[in-house]
Design a protein around this motif. Structure first.
Motif, PDB file in Angstrom:
ATOM      1  N   SER A  23      26.685 -24.998 -23.393  1.00 43.91           N
ATOM      2  CA  SER A  23      25.488 -25.288 -24.006  1.00 43.91           C
ATOM      3  C   SER A  23      25.614 -25.973 -25.532  1.00 43.91           C
ATOM      4  O   SER A  23      26.455 -25.415 -26.034  1.00 43.91           O
ATOM      5  CB  SER A  23      24.766 -23.741 -24.112  1.00 43.91           C
ATOM      6  OG  SER A  23      23.561 -23.931 -24.868  1.00 43.91           O
ATOM      7  N   VAL A  24      24.756 -26.659 -25.913  1.00 41.07           N
ATOM      8  CA  VAL A  24      24.812 -27.341 -27.171  1.00 41.07           C
ATOM      9  C   VAL A  24      23.582 -26.961 -28.001  1.00 41.07           C
ATOM     10  O   VAL A  24      22.468 -26.714 -27.589  1.00 41.07           O
ATOM     11  CB  VAL A  24      24.614 -28.932 -26.996  1.00 41.07           C
ATOM     12  CG1 VAL A  24      24.877 -29.762 -28.294  1.00 41.07           C
ATOM     13  CG2 VAL A  24      25.819 -29.400 -26.221  1.00 41.07           C
ATOM     14  N   SER A  25      24.108 -26.587 -29.160  1.00 41.95           N
ATOM     15  CA  SER A  25      22.901 -26.116 -30.015  1.00 41.95           C
ATOM     16  C   SER A  25      23.258 -26.733 -31.601  1.00 41.95           C
ATOM     17  O   SER A  25      24.361 -27.541 -31.669  1.00 41.95           O
ATOM     18  CB  SER A  25      23.155 -24.578 -30.601  1.00 41.95           C
ATOM     19  OG  SER A  25      24.297 -24.040 -31.102  1.00 41.95           O
TER      20      SER A  25
ATOM     21  N   PRO B 286      22.471 -19.135 -40.399  1.00 43.73           N
ATOM     22  CA  PRO B 286      21.645 -20.214 -40.736  1.00 43.73           C
ATOM     23  C   PRO B 286      20.669 -20.709 -39.453  1.00 43.73           C
ATOM     24  O   PRO B 286      20.870 -20.598 -38.123  1.00 43.73           O
ATOM     25  CB  PRO B 286      22.619 -21.457 -40.679  1.00 43.73           C
ATOM     26  CG  PRO B 286      23.982 -20.891 -40.675  1.00 43.73           C
ATOM     27  CD  PRO B 286      23.911 -19.505 -40.105  1.00 43.73           C
ATOM     28  N   PRO B 287      19.331 -21.254 -39.734  1.00 45.59           N
ATOM     29  CA  PRO B 287      18.649 -21.429 -38.704  1.00 45.59           C
ATOM     30  C   PRO B 287      18.873 -22.627 -37.701  1.00 45.59           C
ATOM     31  O   PRO B 287      19.896 -23.468 -38.009  1.00 45.59           O
ATOM     32  CB  PRO B 287      17.362 -21.985 -39.426  1.00 45.59           C
ATOM     33  CG  PRO B 287      17.833 -22.538 -40.710  1.00 45.59           C
ATOM     34  CD  PRO B 287      18.988 -21.704 -41.281  1.00 45.59           C
ATOM     35  N   GLY B 288      18.904 -22.283 -36.470  1.00 48.82           N
ATOM     36  CA  GLY B 288      19.295 -23.232 -35.580  1.00 48.82           C
ATOM     37  C   GLY B 288      19.102 -22.865 -33.919  1.00 48.82           C
ATOM     38  O   GLY B 288      18.524 -21.576 -33.820  1.00 48.82           O
ATOM     39  N   GLY B 289      19.378 -23.528 -33.106  1.00 43.40           N
ATOM     40  CA  GLY B 289      19.064 -23.098 -31.784  1.00 43.40           C
ATOM     41  C   GLY B 289      19.489 -24.206 -30.600  1.00 43.40           C
ATOM     42  O   GLY B 289      20.153 -25.305 -31.184  1.00 43.40           O
TER      43      GLY B 289
ATOM     44  N   GLU C 226      21.210 -34.494 -43.898  1.00 48.30           N
ATOM     45  CA  GLU C 226      22.158 -35.334 -44.617  1.00 48.30           C
ATOM     46  C   GLU C 226      23.407 -35.637 -43.909  1.00 48.30           C
ATOM     47  O   GLU C 226      23.568 -36.980 -43.755  1.00 48.30           O
ATOM     48  CB  GLU C 226      22.689 -34.569 -45.895  1.00 48.30           C
ATOM     49  CG  GLU C 226      21.473 -34.455 -47.041  1.00 48.30           C
ATOM     50  CD  GLU C 226      22.244 -34.020 -48.584  1.00 48.30           C
ATOM     51  OE1 GLU C 226      21.728 -34.481 -49.289  1.00 48.30           O
ATOM     52  OE2 GLU C 226      23.160 -33.324 -48.356  1.00 48.30           O
ATOM     53  N   ARG C 227      24.071 -34.794 -43.420  1.00 46.77           N
ATOM     54  CA  ARG C 227      25.482 -35.077 -42.511  1.00 46.77           C
ATOM     55  C   ARG C 227      25.908 -34.066 -41.570  1.00 46.77           C
ATOM     56  O   ARG C 227      25.564 -32.789 -42.018  1.00 46.77           O
ATOM     57  CB  ARG C 227      26.384 -35.568 -43.442  1.00 46.77           C
ATOM     58  CG  ARG C 227      26.886 -34.435 -44.603  1.00 46.77           C
ATOM     59  CD  ARG C 227      27.766 -34.956 -45.512  1.00 46.77           C
ATOM     60  NE  ARG C 227      28.562 -33.941 -46.391  1.00 46.77           N
ATOM     61  CZ  ARG C 227      29.438 -33.037 -45.982  1.00 46.77           C
ATOM     62  NH1 ARG C 227      29.960 -33.147 -44.936  1.00 46.77           N
ATOM     63  NH2 ARG C 227      29.682 -31.827 -46.911  1.00 46.77           N
ATOM     64  N   LEU C 228      26.741 -34.238 -40.760  1.00 47.36           N
ATOM     65  CA  LEU C 228      27.223 -33.316 -39.951  1.00 47.36           C
ATOM     66  C   LEU C 228      28.515 -32.633 -40.786  1.00 47.36           C
ATOM     67  O   LEU C 228      29.297 -33.362 -41.380  1.00 47.36           O
ATOM     68  CB  LEU C 228      27.553 -33.936 -38.629  1.00 47.36           C
ATOM     69  CG  LEU C 228      28.772 -33.110 -37.726  1.00 47.36           C
ATOM     70  CD1 LEU C 228      27.584 -32.247 -37.202  1.00 47.36           C
ATOM     71  CD2 LEU C 228      29.607 -34.054 -36.883  1.00 47.36           C
ATOM     72  N   THR C 229      28.422 -31.425 -40.719  1.00 43.07           N
ATOM     73  CA  THR C 229      29.405 -30.741 -41.661  1.00 43.07           C
ATOM     74  C   THR C 229      30.491 -29.946 -40.732  1.00 43.07           C
ATOM     75  O   THR C 229      31.815 -29.596 -41.184  1.00 43.07           O
ATOM     76  CB  THR C 229      28.695 -29.750 -42.517  1.00 43.07           C
ATOM     77  OG1 THR C 229      28.107 -28.897 -41.864  1.00 43.07           O
ATOM     78  CG2 THR C 229      27.878 -30.418 -43.478  1.00 43.07           C
ATOM     79  N   GLY C 230      30.068 -29.769 -39.594  1.00 41.79           N
ATOM     80  CA  GLY C 230      31.129 -28.834 -38.614  1.00 41.79           C
ATOM     81  C   GLY C 230      30.666 -28.758 -37.190  1.00 41.79           C
ATOM     82  O   GLY C 230      29.576 -28.898 -36.750  1.00 41.79           O
ATOM     83  N   VAL C 231      31.578 -28.742 -36.470  1.00 43.65           N
ATOM     84  CA  VAL C 231      31.326 -28.523 -34.848  1.00 43.65           C
ATOM     85  C   VAL C 231      32.155 -27.014 -34.607  1.00 43.65           C
ATOM     86  O   VAL C 231      33.341 -26.973 -34.702  1.00 43.65           O
ATOM     87  CB  VAL C 231      32.078 -29.521 -34.005  1.00 43.65           C
ATOM     88  CG1 VAL C 231      31.760 -29.279 -32.562  1.00 43.65           C
ATOM     89  CG2 VAL C 231      31.189 -30.976 -34.382  1.00 43.65           C
TER      90      VAL C 231
ATOM     91  N   GLY D 187      30.507 -20.006 -24.204  1.00 44.90           N
ATOM     92  CA  GLY D 187      30.548 -21.642 -23.996  1.00 44.90           C
ATOM     93  C   GLY D 187      29.416 -22.083 -24.891  1.00 44.90           C
ATOM     94  O   GLY D 187      28.899 -23.294 -24.238  1.00 44.90           O
ATOM     95  N   VAL D 188      29.121 -22.003 -26.046  1.00 43.77           N
ATOM     96  CA  VAL D 188      28.095 -22.563 -26.672  1.00 43.77           C
ATOM     97  C   VAL D 188      29.035 -23.510 -27.924  1.00 43.77           C
ATOM     98  O   VAL D 188      29.809 -22.970 -28.675  1.00 43.77           O
ATOM     99  CB  VAL D 188      27.149 -21.764 -27.425  1.00 43.77           C
ATOM    100  CG1 VAL D 188      26.200 -22.715 -28.519  1.00 43.77           C
ATOM    101  CG2 VAL D 188      26.671 -20.939 -26.499  1.00 43.77           C
ATOM    102  N   VAL D 189      28.620 -24.892 -28.004  1.00 48.20           N
ATOM    103  CA  VAL D 189      29.146 -25.695 -28.986  1.00 48.20           C
ATOM    104  C   VAL D 189      27.843 -25.903 -29.820  1.00 48.20           C
ATOM    105  O   VAL D 189      26.873 -26.446 -29.559  1.00 48.20           O
ATOM    106  CB  VAL D 189      29.614 -26.972 -28.385  1.00 48.20           C
ATOM    107  CG1 VAL D 189      29.804 -28.060 -29.406  1.00 48.20           C
ATOM    108  CG2 VAL D 189      30.546 -26.733 -27.247  1.00 48.20           C
ATOM    109  N   ALA D 190      28.105 -25.577 -31.268  1.00 53.24           N
ATOM    110  CA  ALA D 190      26.915 -25.830 -32.421  1.00 53.24           C
ATOM    111  C   ALA D 190      27.444 -26.948 -33.043  1.00 53.24           C
ATOM    112  O   ALA D 190      28.726 -27.070 -33.779  1.00 53.24           O
ATOM    113  CB  ALA D 190      27.108 -24.463 -33.041  1.00 53.24           C
ATOM    114  N   LEU D 191      26.736 -27.856 -33.327  1.00 55.95           N
ATOM    115  CA  LEU D 191      26.710 -28.938 -34.406  1.00 55.95           C
ATOM    116  C   LEU D 191      26.091 -28.599 -35.590  1.00 55.95           C
ATOM    117  O   LEU D 191      24.853 -28.421 -35.620  1.00 55.95           O
ATOM    118  CB  LEU D 191      26.020 -30.088 -33.702  1.00 55.95           C
ATOM    119  CG  LEU D 191      26.707 -30.636 -32.503  1.00 55.95           C
ATOM    120  CD1 LEU D 191      25.908 -31.636 -31.812  1.00 55.95           C
ATOM    121  CD2 LEU D 191      28.344 -31.098 -32.715  1.00 55.95           C
TER     122      LEU D 191
END
Length: 138
Positions: A6-8, A33-36, A63-68, A75-79
């Motif tokens: 799953s990608v969040s 941090p807010p997300g989903g 602004e920019r991607l700071t981490g994966v 099995g969740v990948v968070a950007l």
């Protein structure tokens, strides 16, 4: 059957000299941090803007991607993206029991290590990749 990830997406919204916008989730009571979950028809940035707005009431500029980050248990990948606020937050929303600004010291005290590191990484140069079990880094 092949299992899938799953990608969040999440936004680390930073104000001034380092205050970070955080939510206390209604479903588990944790500060994050807010997300989903990223929707199929969304770009990463559109997903971050939508999730932050839904959970905090704040419009942001991404602004920019700071981490994966990968939750190995689920099995969740968070950007995670660093963001700038364009409006003021609500006190609570449908998904957030509480919305507030925290200092980095407060983030370390209030958040599980797997989520606090996302905030800290947003203050660093470059992009980090990390794995965790939902609470602690592996």
């Amino acid at each position: 059957m092949t299992q899938r990830h799953s990608v969040s997406v999440a936004g680390v919204v930073i104000r001034g000299e380092g205050e970070v916008l955080v939510i206390r989730r209604r479903d588990n009571g944790r500060w994050e941090p807010p997300g989903g979950v990223l929707e199929l028809a969304e770009t990463f940035e559109d997903g971050v803007r939508r999730e932050v707005l839904e959970e905090t009431g704040v419009a942001v500029r991404v602004e920019r991607l700071t981490g994966v980050y990968k939750n190995m248990e689920r099995g969740v990948v968070a950007l995670v993206f660093r963001c700038v606020p364009l409006s003021e937050p609500r006190h609570s929303t449908g998904e957030a029991a509480e919305v507030r600004w925290m200092s980095l010291d407060e983030v370390h005290e209030a958040m599980a290590p797997a989520y606090a590191v996302r905030v800290v990484d947003a203050f660093e140069a470059g992009t980090q990749t990390r794995a965790h079990d939902g609470i602690n880094l592996l």
